[in-house]
Design an enzyme around this catalytic site. Structure first.
Site, mmCIF file in Angstrom:
data_model
loop_
_atom_site.group_PDB
_atom_site.id
_atom_site.type_symbol
_atom_site.label_atom_id
_atom_site.label_comp_id
_atom_site.label_asym_id
_atom_site.label_seq_id
_atom_site.Cartn_x
_atom_site.Cartn_y
_atom_site.Cartn_z
ATOM 1 N N ASP A 40 2.233 -9.136 9.419
ATOM 2 C CA ASP A 40 0.789 -9.353 9.292
ATOM 3 C C ASP A 40 0.553 -10.861 9.220
ATOM 4 O O ASP A 40 0.211 -11.413 8.164
ATOM 5 C CB ASP A 40 0.261 -8.657 8.029
ATOM 6 C CG ASP A 40 0.386 -7.147 8.142
ATOM 7 O OD1 ASP A 40 -0.223 -6.568 9.056
ATOM 8 O OD2 ASP A 40 1.122 -6.556 7.340
ATOM 9 N N VAL A 56 10.745 -7.030 9.866
ATOM 10 C CA VAL A 56 11.933 -6.169 10.012
ATOM 11 C C VAL A 56 11.643 -5.180 11.133
ATOM 12 O O VAL A 56 10.550 -4.603 11.195
ATOM 13 C CB VAL A 56 12.249 -5.438 8.690
ATOM 14 C CG1 VAL A 56 13.449 -4.509 8.851
ATOM 15 C CG2 VAL A 56 12.503 -6.447 7.577
ATOM 16 N N MET A 114 0.844 -1.197 0.000
ATOM 17 C CA MET A 114 0.000 0.000 0.000
ATOM 18 C C MET A 114 0.884 1.254 0.000
ATOM 19 O O MET A 114 0.418 2.353 0.319
ATOM 20 C CB MET A 114 -0.938 -0.010 1.208
ATOM 21 C CG MET A 114 -1.878 -1.226 1.177
ATOM 22 S SD MET A 114 -3.436 -0.975 2.034
ATOM 23 C CE MET A 114 -2.875 -0.665 3.686
ATOM 24 N N GLN A 163 -2.841 -12.180 8.023
ATOM 25 C CA GLN A 163 -3.005 -11.910 6.591
ATOM 26 C C GLN A 163 -2.243 -12.957 5.774
ATOM 27 O O GLN A 163 -2.764 -13.492 4.788
ATOM 28 C CB GLN A 163 -2.490 -10.503 6.262
ATOM 29 C CG GLN A 163 -2.361 -10.237 4.772
ATOM 30 C CD GLN A 163 -2.026 -8.794 4.459
ATOM 31 O OE1 GLN A 163 -2.895 -7.936 4.489
ATOM 32 N NE2 GLN A 163 -0.775 -8.516 4.140
ATOM 33 N N HIS A 200 9.225 -3.536 3.515
ATOM 34 C CA HIS A 200 8.835 -3.746 2.113
ATOM 35 C C HIS A 200 10.069 -4.010 1.245
ATOM 36 O O HIS A 200 10.047 -4.868 0.372
ATOM 37 C CB HIS A 200 8.163 -2.479 1.540
ATOM 38 C CG HIS A 200 6.872 -2.108 2.199
ATOM 39 N ND1 HIS A 200 6.725 -0.964 2.944
ATOM 40 C CD2 HIS A 200 5.660 -2.714 2.195
ATOM 41 C CE1 HIS A 200 5.480 -0.870 3.371
ATOM 42 N NE2 HIS A 200 4.814 -1.915 2.954
ATOM 43 N N SER A 247 6.422 -0.371 10.226
ATOM 44 C CA SER A 247 5.063 -0.250 9.723
ATOM 45 C C SER A 247 4.897 1.163 9.179
ATOM 46 O O SER A 247 5.438 2.121 9.757
ATOM 47 C CB SER A 247 4.068 -0.469 10.878
ATOM 48 O OG SER A 247 2.796 0.035 10.519
ATOM 49 N N HIS A 265 8.869 1.074 3.592
ATOM 50 C CA HIS A 265 9.908 1.075 4.630
ATOM 51 C C HIS A 265 10.802 -0.140 4.418
ATOM 52 O O HIS A 265 10.595 -0.914 3.466
ATOM 53 C CB HIS A 265 9.266 1.098 6.023
ATOM 54 C CG HIS A 265 8.239 0.036 6.232
ATOM 55 N ND1 HIS A 265 8.549 -1.301 6.248
ATOM 56 C CD2 HIS A 265 6.895 0.114 6.407
ATOM 57 C CE1 HIS A 265 7.442 -1.998 6.448
ATOM 58 N NE2 HIS A 265 6.418 -1.163 6.533
ATOM 59 N N GLY A 286 4.845 -10.069 4.445
ATOM 60 C CA GLY A 286 5.610 -9.981 5.693
ATOM 61 C C GLY A 286 4.940 -10.757 6.824
ATOM 62 O O GLY A 286 3.709 -10.766 6.935
HETATM 63 O O1 PAF Z 1 -0.239 -5.800 3.607
HETATM 64 C C1 PAF Z 1 -0.653 -4.889 2.849
HETATM 65 O O2 PAF Z 1 0.026 -3.890 2.598
HETATM 66 C C2 PAF Z 1 -2.027 -5.028 2.213
HETATM 67 O O3 PAF Z 1 -2.919 -5.652 3.068
HETATM 68 C C3 PAF Z 1 -1.995 -5.732 0.840
HETATM 69 C C4 PAF Z 1 -1.522 -7.166 0.949
HETATM 70 C C5 PAF Z 1 -1.080 -4.966 -0.114
HETATM 71 C C6 PAF Z 1 -3.403 -5.751 0.236
HETATM 72 O O4 PAF Z 1 -3.916 -4.472 0.079
#
Ligand code: PAF
Length: 281
Positions: A151, A177, A31, A154, A38, A186, A35, A148
């Site tokens: 989450d 990280v 999104m 997720q 990512h 985050s 950082h 990551g």
């Molecule tokens: O983890 C995230 O940044 C979001 O939930 C994702 C996986 C890009 C979906 O919008």
């Protein structure tokens, strides 16, 4: 020198650019407001794949009505520079209008795994995540996708969805990280003022306290949850939303820790909601 990163916005442009990439293709959905966490995903994809695609899309359908969609941090210019330096080959920045045109009515939902933890306190969140990730996967058609461990739920939900819907994609989950003091990276850390930033380390302290107790032989999950709550409650700027010691695969709360388990929590530091977790092997 490698070719400069291609940048596309529409799905049509993405579909034209995609065949130009050598395979296997690694995909890092984000999104934005990138950082080091990512960038670690991009680097891992770089190591394992011939090409790396990154998406930046602040997905409106995974935010609740009182959440931070409007103020979610954005800095596309900086993100482009960081991704180019990290060696991404293609950046896709879809628009909400194209992802969810008027009349949109198709959703992807994973059932059981999305009920506890984040699912219990953020109704609809995972439906938004699994729907957008399905749309991103369909458009990018990667061989591997990187998420990551920060989450954790997720990642578990996306793994389940990928298996259940037979996506021919390997899901790679990379370690969290952390800042030098232990705070998990985050994009939302940017909301914290200096005092809150100091207080935010309490999540990691709480997780480490429970992990140490586990390593010293404690197996009662209620005790581990209590230890974490006590540490959080000792920080005046922190307000605990939930604390969990759950089975790693089912995410169901445990009574005793007898196999791989997930310690996790959501905590408000001032108005900022942070999550973090550690795995007990
Ligand atoms: O983890 C995230 O940044 C979001 O939930 C994702 C996986 C890009 C979906 O919008």
């Amino acid at each position: 020198m490698s070719d400069p990163m291609m940048i596309v916005t529409s799905i049509e442009e993405l579909r034209s650019a995609r065949p130009l990439l050598d395979g296997p293709v690694g995909f890092v959905p984000t999104m934005g407001f990138l950082h080091a966490g990512h960038l670690a995903l991009v680097r891992r994809a770089r190591e394992e794949c011939a090409s790396v695609v990154v998406s930046i899309f602040v997905n409106p359908t995974q935010f609740g009505p009182n959440e931070d969609l409007d103020k979610y941090p954005r800095d596309l210019e900086r993100d482009i520079r960081l991704l180019d330096e990290a060696g991404a080959n293609l950046l896709w920045t879809p628009t909400p209008e194209e992802m969810y045109p008027p009349g949109y009515q198709t959703w992807v939902e994973v059932e059981g795994l999305t009920r506890p933890l984040e699912g219990a306190v953020r109704p609809g969140h995972f439906r938004g995540v699994t729907t957008v990730v399905t749309k991103l996967f369909n458009a990018v058609q990667p061989q591997k996708a990187y998420f990551g461990q920060k989450d954790a739920q997720q990642a578990a939900v996306i793994r389940r969805m990928t298996r259940d819907l037979n996506f021919p994609i390997e899901i790679v989950v990379c370690p969290t990280v952390r800042e030098p003091d232990g705070l998990a990276m985050s994009s939302r850390n940017t909301y914290l003022n200096p005092q809150e930033r100091q207080a935010a380390v309490v999540l990691y302290r709480a997780l480490k306290t429970a992990q140490s107790a586990y390593e010293a032989g404690e197996r009662d999950a209620a005790v581990l949850r209590r230890l974490m709550s006590e540490v959080i409650e000792s920080e005046p700027l922190a307000r605990l939303q939930y604390v969990s010691c759950a089975d790693y695969d089912s995410l169901e709360e445990l009574e005793q820790v007898s196999s791989k388990a997930l310690l996790s929590m959501a905590v408000f530091i001032g108005k900022t909601r942070l999550i973090d977790n550690l795995v007990l092997e």
